[in-house]
Each structure stands twice: as structure tokens, then as C-alpha cells.
Design a protein around this motif. Structure first.
Motif, PDB file in Angstrom:
ATOM      1  N   VAL A  90     -10.914  -1.949  -2.978  1.00 47.63           N
ATOM      2  CA  VAL A  90     -10.193  -3.192  -3.278  1.00 47.63           C
ATOM      3  C   VAL A  90     -10.415  -4.206  -2.149  1.00 47.63           C
ATOM      4  CG1 VAL A  90      -7.888  -4.231  -3.492  1.00 47.63           C
ATOM      5  CG2 VAL A  90      -8.444  -2.144  -4.754  1.00 47.63           C
ATOM      6  N   LEU A  91     -10.279  -3.760  -0.915  1.00 45.86           N
ATOM      7  CA  LEU A  91     -10.493  -4.642   0.231  1.00 45.86           C
ATOM      8  C   LEU A  91     -11.913  -5.186   0.248  1.00 45.86           C
ATOM      9  CD1 LEU A  91      -8.703  -2.706   3.135  1.00 45.86           C
ATOM     10  CD2 LEU A  91      -7.911  -4.789   1.999  1.00 45.86           C
ATOM     11  N   ASP A  92     -12.880  -4.299   0.077  1.00 48.42           N
ATOM     12  CA  ASP A  92     -14.280  -4.711   0.140  1.00 48.42           C
ATOM     13  C   ASP A  92     -14.615  -5.674  -0.988  1.00 48.42           C
ATOM     14  OD1 ASP A  92     -17.019  -4.052   1.456  1.00 48.42           O
ATOM     15  OD2 ASP A  92     -17.405  -3.908  -0.698  1.00 48.42           O
ATOM     16  N   THR A  93     -14.118  -5.399  -2.189  1.00 50.65           N
ATOM     17  CA  THR A  93     -14.396  -6.270  -3.328  1.00 50.65           C
ATOM     18  C   THR A  93     -13.847  -7.676  -3.095  1.00 50.65           C
ATOM     19  OG1 THR A  93     -14.370  -4.418  -4.882  1.00 50.65           O
ATOM     20  CG2 THR A  93     -14.010  -6.613  -5.803  1.00 50.65           C
TER      21      THR A  93
ATOM     22  N   ARG B 193      -2.585 -10.062   1.957  1.00 51.86           N
ATOM     23  CA  ARG B 193      -1.213  -9.634   2.207  1.00 51.86           C
ATOM     24  C   ARG B 193      -1.119  -8.331   2.996  1.00 51.86           C
ATOM     25  NH1 ARG B 193       1.981 -10.572  -3.532  1.00 51.86           N
ATOM     26  NH2 ARG B 193       1.866 -12.852  -3.578  1.00 51.86           N
ATOM     27  N   LEU B 194      -2.058  -7.416   2.748  1.00 52.63           N
ATOM     28  CA  LEU B 194      -1.869  -6.053   3.229  1.00 52.63           C
ATOM     29  C   LEU B 194      -2.681  -5.664   4.454  1.00 52.63           C
ATOM     30  CD1 LEU B 194      -1.836  -4.137  -0.182  1.00 52.63           C
ATOM     31  CD2 LEU B 194       0.100  -4.992   1.137  1.00 52.63           C
ATOM     32  N   TYR B 195      -3.712  -6.395   4.765  1.00 52.43           N
ATOM     33  CA  TYR B 195      -4.651  -5.919   5.785  1.00 52.43           C
ATOM     34  C   TYR B 195      -3.951  -5.526   7.082  1.00 52.43           C
ATOM     35  CZ  TYR B 195      -8.658  -5.550   8.841  1.00 52.43           C
ATOM     36  OH  TYR B 195      -9.584  -5.084   9.744  1.00 52.43           O
ATOM     37  N   ASN B 196      -3.112  -6.377   7.579  1.00 52.24           N
ATOM     38  CA  ASN B 196      -2.457  -6.101   8.869  1.00 52.24           C
ATOM     39  C   ASN B 196      -1.404  -4.998   8.777  1.00 52.24           C
ATOM     40  OD1 ASN B 196      -3.930  -8.004  10.357  1.00 52.24           O
ATOM     41  ND2 ASN B 196      -2.563  -9.670   9.716  1.00 52.24           N
ATOM     42  N   GLN B 197      -1.037  -4.602   7.567  1.00 54.29           N
ATOM     43  CA  GLN B 197      -0.050  -3.532   7.391  1.00 54.29           C
ATOM     44  C   GLN B 197      -0.709  -2.168   7.204  1.00 54.29           C
ATOM     45  OE1 GLN B 197       2.512  -4.600   4.105  1.00 54.29           O
ATOM     46  NE2 GLN B 197       2.394  -6.782   4.608  1.00 54.29           N
TER      47      GLN B 197
ATOM     48  N   TYR C 119       0.822  -1.214   0.000  1.00 53.36           N
ATOM     49  CA  TYR C 119       0.000   0.000   0.000  1.00 53.36           C
ATOM     50  C   TYR C 119       0.856   1.264   0.000  1.00 53.36           C
ATOM     51  CZ  TYR C 119      -3.195   3.578   1.782  1.00 53.36           C
ATOM     52  OH  TYR C 119      -3.916   4.723   1.951  1.00 53.36           O
ATOM     53  N   THR C 120       1.844   1.323   0.885  1.00 51.33           N
ATOM     54  CA  THR C 120       2.644   2.537   1.041  1.00 51.33           C
ATOM     55  C   THR C 120       3.463   2.844  -0.212  1.00 51.33           C
ATOM     56  OG1 THR C 120       2.806   2.134   3.423  1.00 51.33           O
ATOM     57  CG2 THR C 120       4.373   3.682   2.472  1.00 51.33           C
ATOM     58  N   ALA C 121       4.034   1.833  -0.828  1.00 50.40           N
ATOM     59  CA  ALA C 121       4.920   2.034  -1.975  1.00 50.40           C
ATOM     60  C   ALA C 121       4.184   2.327  -3.275  1.00 50.40           C
ATOM     61  CB  ALA C 121       5.808   0.808  -2.163  1.00 50.40           C
ATOM     62  N   THR C 122       2.883   2.114  -3.290  1.00 55.32           N
ATOM     63  CA  THR C 122       2.100   2.362  -4.502  1.00 55.32           C
ATOM     64  C   THR C 122       1.530   3.772  -4.484  1.00 55.32           C
ATOM     65  OG1 THR C 122       1.469   0.027  -4.668  1.00 55.32           O
ATOM     66  CG2 THR C 122       0.116   1.606  -5.866  1.00 55.32           C
ATOM     67  N   THR C 123       1.807   4.539  -5.527  1.00 54.49           N
ATOM     68  CA  THR C 123       1.286   5.898  -5.625  1.00 54.49           C
ATOM     69  C   THR C 123       0.134   5.935  -6.625  1.00 54.49           C
ATOM     70  OG1 THR C 123       2.730   6.563  -7.449  1.00 54.49           O
ATOM     71  CG2 THR C 123       3.610   6.783  -5.204  1.00 54.49           C
TER      72      THR C 123
ATOM     73  N   ARG D 261     -12.675   0.154   9.066  1.00 51.93           N
ATOM     74  CA  ARG D 261     -13.813   0.255   8.166  1.00 51.93           C
ATOM     75  C   ARG D 261     -14.222  -1.109   7.607  1.00 51.93           C
ATOM     76  NH1 ARG D 261     -11.276   5.331   6.645  1.00 51.93           N
ATOM     77  NH2 ARG D 261     -10.210   4.443   4.824  1.00 51.93           N
ATOM     78  N   HIS D 262     -13.358  -2.110   7.764  1.00 49.49           N
ATOM     79  CA  HIS D 262     -13.646  -3.435   7.209  1.00 49.49           C
ATOM     80  C   HIS D 262     -13.812  -4.504   8.290  1.00 49.49           C
ATOM     81  CE1 HIS D 262     -12.843  -1.910   3.152  1.00 49.49           C
ATOM     82  NE2 HIS D 262     -11.949  -1.169   3.745  1.00 49.49           N
TER      83      HIS D 262
END
Length: 238
Positions: free
Chosen positions: A100-103, A152-156, A67-71, A164-165
């Protein structure tokens, strides 16, 4: 006698002309309205396609880079769009991440719930568990980037995004807990089995298959069958 006007038209002829003009005007207006509605529909469809293209690109990059590295510029480049055009569809990177998370999670939840409900015998808990495992794995690989990004990303992610999820994740976990608990009460599972750790182990194992499964070696159906066998029989000989 028919009255003649200045130009020699009869009164009836004048009324007929006005009537025809009125009908023609209505036809033109309806045609314009129809064209406008069609244009609006085409615009909506194009907007929806562009929105989905952005989400597909974002899910892929979130999965690969985090998440952080993607702009947003990265997402725009991957989607083949100008960077500024993303803001027409999403207000921020957080909003894209939310969708993305919800989908991803909603696709898994709905598929597994449908598989469980489709079982003919609502007391055959082993068949329901097997159906849920198959459905979970199928969605992992058909909604790959969305589900993988979730795993992969939820906990980060920042706490405010996670929160929210929580509700949907909790609902999915509760559905599995209820299924396993009912199976245990019916004597299908060990009486001393702790339900929540068992569910966490099952889902964690299934989720991690996205990291190592190779479809060139065996089918997704075979993978699901092997996973069910390991869950039901374990690896001990006795």
C-alpha cells in the motif's frame, strides 16, 4: 502389387491410417495445451484481481482506522473474502502495508516526474513547479486511499516498515529539492530561501488537502491553481 495384411489392408493404407492418427493426436495435444494455457491465464488474472481487491480494501481501512487497529479479518471482510484466503496472496499484514505504501508513493513520484519532464522549456522552472504541483494533487485524489494511508500513517508505523520505504521517499524529496535549487540559482526564487524546509512546506500543504478539499465547491484544477498562486505569490500584499 500391393501387399495385403491380415485384415485386408494394404501397406499404404495402414501407413495412411497411422499418419492420420498421428495428426489427430497432435491436434488433440495442442488443443489440450491451449486449454491449459488459457486456464492458467484466467487463474492468473483472477489472482491479480483478488490481490488488487485486497489492497484496495486494506488501503481504505488503513486510512480510516490506522495500521494497528486494522486486522486481516477486517481486510478480508471489506474485500468480501474468507480470512484465510488472504494468506494465499500475502504472508502478513506488514506485507500488505508495504505494498500500500509503495503503491501510493510510487504513483505520486512517477506522475510528478513525468509532468516535470514533459515541460517543453527545461529552464522555465516556475512552469515545472506548477506542473509538479498539479500532478501531485491529481494523484492524491485519483489514488486516494493509497496516498492518504501513506500520508496519515507513515510516521506511526514500526521503524522496520518505515526503513523499507526510505529510499523511494528520499528520491522523491531529492527530485523536488533539485528543482527548487535550480529555480533558485536561476533567480526564480529568493536567494535566502532554505530549500529543504521550503519543500517540506510545499508537500505538507499539498498532502493535507485530502483532509479538507471539497470537489463540490470547485474543481481539482482550480485547487491546483490556487495552491500554485499561494506558493509563488504568498499572502502578503507586497
Amino acid at each position: 502389387m500391393i501387399w495385403k495384411g491380415t485384415y485386408g489392408w494394404s501397406k499404404h493404407t495402414s501407413l495412411d491410417v497411422k499418419k492420420r492418427h498421428g495428426e489427430a493426436s497432435r491436434i488433440v495435444i495442442k488443443k489440450v495445451q491451449s486449454d491449459v494455457m488459457q486456464d492458467d491465464k484466467n487463474t492468473v488474472r483472477k489472482s491479480e484481481r483478488t490481490r488488487q481487491t485486497i489492497l484496495n480494501a486494506a488501503a481504505k481501512l488503513f486510512k480510516e482506522r490506522g495500521y494497528t487497529a486494522t486486522t486481516l479479518r477486517d481486510v478480508a471482510d471489506e474485500a468480501g473474502l474468507k480470512a484465510g484466503s488472504i494468506y494465499y496472496h500475502f504472508a502478513s499484514k506488514d506485507e500488505i502495508m508495504d505494498e500500500v505504501l509503495d503503491t501510493g508513493l510510487r504513483a505520486v513520484y512517477e506522475a510528478v516526474k513525468a509532468a516535470k519532464n514533459a515541460c517543453d522549456d527545461d529552464e522555465n522552472y516556475l512552469a515545472m513547479i506548477e506542473a509538479c504541483v498539479h500532478a501531485h494533487l491529481k494523484v492524491l485524489f485519483t489514488q486516494g486511499d493509497f496516498v492518504s494511508a501513506n500520508i496519515r500513517l507513515y510516521n506511526q508505523l514500526p521503524k522496520e516498515i518505515q526503513e523499507r520505504h526510505h529510499t523511494l521517499r528520499r528520491e522523491y524529496g531529492n527530485m523536488w529539492d533539485t528543482l527548487l535549487l535550480n529555480a533558485q540559482k536561476a533567480g526564480f526564487l529568493h536567494s535566502d530561501l532554505e530549500i529543504v524546509p521550503a519543500r517540506q512546506f510545499i508537500l505538507g500543504s499539498l498532502n493535507w488537502t485530502v483532509e479538507w478539499y471539497d470537489d463540490s465547491k470547485y474543481s481539482l484544477e482550480a485547487l491546483a491553481t490556487r495552491c500554485v498562486s499561494l506558493i509563488a505569490r504568498g499572502i502578503y500584499s507586497n
